[in-house]
Design a protein around this motif. Structure first.
Motif, mmCIF file in Angstrom:
data_model
loop_
_atom_site.group_PDB
_atom_site.id
_atom_site.type_symbol
_atom_site.label_atom_id
_atom_site.label_comp_id
_atom_site.label_asym_id
_atom_site.label_seq_id
_atom_site.Cartn_x
_atom_site.Cartn_y
_atom_site.Cartn_z
ATOM 1 N N ASP A 71 0.877 -1.174 0.000
ATOM 2 C CA ASP A 71 0.000 0.000 0.000
ATOM 3 C C ASP A 71 0.910 1.218 0.000
ATOM 4 O O ASP A 71 1.417 1.631 1.038
ATOM 5 N N TRP A 72 1.134 1.785 -1.174
ATOM 6 C CA TRP A 72 2.108 2.865 -1.322
ATOM 7 C C TRP A 72 1.737 4.100 -0.525
ATOM 8 O O TRP A 72 2.604 4.896 -0.175
ATOM 9 N N SER A 73 0.468 4.280 -0.183
ATOM 10 C CA SER A 73 0.061 5.438 0.607
ATOM 11 C C SER A 73 0.553 5.338 2.046
ATOM 12 O O SER A 73 0.567 6.328 2.767
ATOM 13 N N ARG A 74 0.986 4.152 2.467
ATOM 14 C CA ARG A 74 1.478 3.958 3.832
ATOM 15 C C ARG A 74 3.000 3.956 3.918
ATOM 16 O O ARG A 74 3.559 3.806 4.995
ATOM 17 N N VAL A 75 3.668 4.132 2.797
ATOM 18 C CA VAL A 75 5.132 4.126 2.752
ATOM 19 C C VAL A 75 5.638 5.541 2.975
ATOM 20 O O VAL A 75 5.113 6.502 2.405
ATOM 21 N N GLU A 76 6.658 5.685 3.809
ATOM 22 C CA GLU A 76 7.247 6.998 4.072
ATOM 23 C C GLU A 76 7.874 7.561 2.807
ATOM 24 O O GLU A 76 8.313 6.812 1.936
ATOM 25 N N PRO A 77 7.947 8.887 2.694
ATOM 26 C CA PRO A 77 8.535 9.504 1.502
ATOM 27 C C PRO A 77 9.976 9.048 1.272
ATOM 28 O O PRO A 77 10.702 8.745 2.217
ATOM 29 N N VAL A 78 10.354 8.998 0.009
ATOM 30 C CA VAL A 78 11.717 8.613 -0.366
ATOM 31 C C VAL A 78 12.267 9.647 -1.337
ATOM 32 O O VAL A 78 11.522 10.363 -2.005
ATOM 33 N N ASP A 79 13.593 9.742 -1.413
ATOM 34 C CA ASP A 79 14.238 10.638 -2.362
ATOM 35 C C ASP A 79 14.481 9.937 -3.697
ATOM 36 O O ASP A 79 14.457 10.551 -4.750
ATOM 37 N N ILE A 80 14.758 8.634 -3.625
ATOM 38 C CA ILE A 80 15.096 7.868 -4.825
ATOM 39 C C ILE A 80 14.335 6.557 -4.798
ATOM 40 O O ILE A 80 14.251 5.899 -3.761
ATOM 41 N N LEU A 81 13.820 6.169 -5.941
ATOM 42 C CA LEU A 81 13.153 4.878 -6.098
ATOM 43 C C LEU A 81 13.830 4.181 -7.269
ATOM 44 O O LEU A 81 13.878 4.725 -8.376
ATOM 45 N N ILE A 82 14.375 3.001 -7.023
ATOM 46 C CA ILE A 82 15.152 2.307 -8.053
ATOM 47 C C ILE A 82 14.522 0.956 -8.339
ATOM 48 O O ILE A 82 14.138 0.230 -7.431
ATOM 49 N N GLY A 83 14.436 0.635 -9.604
ATOM 50 C CA GLY A 83 13.938 -0.675 -10.004
ATOM 51 C C GLY A 83 14.374 -0.975 -11.419
ATOM 52 O O GLY A 83 14.440 -0.083 -12.266
ATOM 53 N N GLY A 84 14.659 -2.219 -11.671
ATOM 54 C CA GLY A 84 15.025 -2.631 -13.015
ATOM 55 C C GLY A 84 13.795 -3.058 -13.795
ATOM 56 O O GLY A 84 12.784 -3.448 -13.222
ATOM 57 N N PHE A 85 13.863 -2.968 -15.097
ATOM 58 C CA PHE A 85 12.751 -3.385 -15.937
ATOM 59 C C PHE A 85 12.848 -4.890 -16.155
ATOM 60 O O PHE A 85 13.824 -5.378 -16.720
ATOM 61 N N PRO A 86 11.850 -5.652 -15.698
ATOM 62 C CA PRO A 86 11.883 -7.111 -15.873
ATOM 63 C C PRO A 86 11.500 -7.471 -17.307
ATOM 64 O O PRO A 86 10.337 -7.461 -17.674
ATOM 65 N N CYS A 87 12.486 -7.768 -18.125
ATOM 66 C CA CYS A 87 12.237 -7.917 -19.558
ATOM 67 C C CYS A 87 11.972 -9.354 -20.004
ATOM 68 O O CYS A 87 11.827 -9.602 -21.191
ATOM 69 N N GLN A 88 11.886 -10.317 -19.080
ATOM 70 C CA GLN A 88 11.735 -11.711 -19.476
ATOM 71 C C GLN A 88 10.569 -11.933 -20.437
ATOM 72 O O GLN A 88 10.674 -12.698 -21.394
#
Length: 54
Positions: A5-22
């Motif tokens: 539930d992203w509304s319950r996550v504290e603020p962040v400066d950076i969000l990192i994720g790779g694109f799952p290309c499988q």
């Protein structure tokens, strides 16, 4: 990532994720359809939208 539930996550400066290309580059080539590896991108987009990282 699919159950957060992203509304319950504290603020962040950076969000990192790779694109799952499988599902895009090999195999059945199902693309960005829901319930696929590459379909996780929709959840990443929701996180970006909710958290608005700098």
């Amino acid at each position: 990532m699919t159950a957060i539930d992203w509304s319950r996550v504290e603020p962040v400066d950076i969000l990192i994720g790779g694109f799952p290309c499988q599902d895009v580059s090999v195999g059945k080539r199902v693309g960005l359809a829901p319930c696929t590896h590459s379909g996780l991108w929709a959840h990443m987009a929701a996180a970006i939208d909710a958290l608005q990282p700098e």
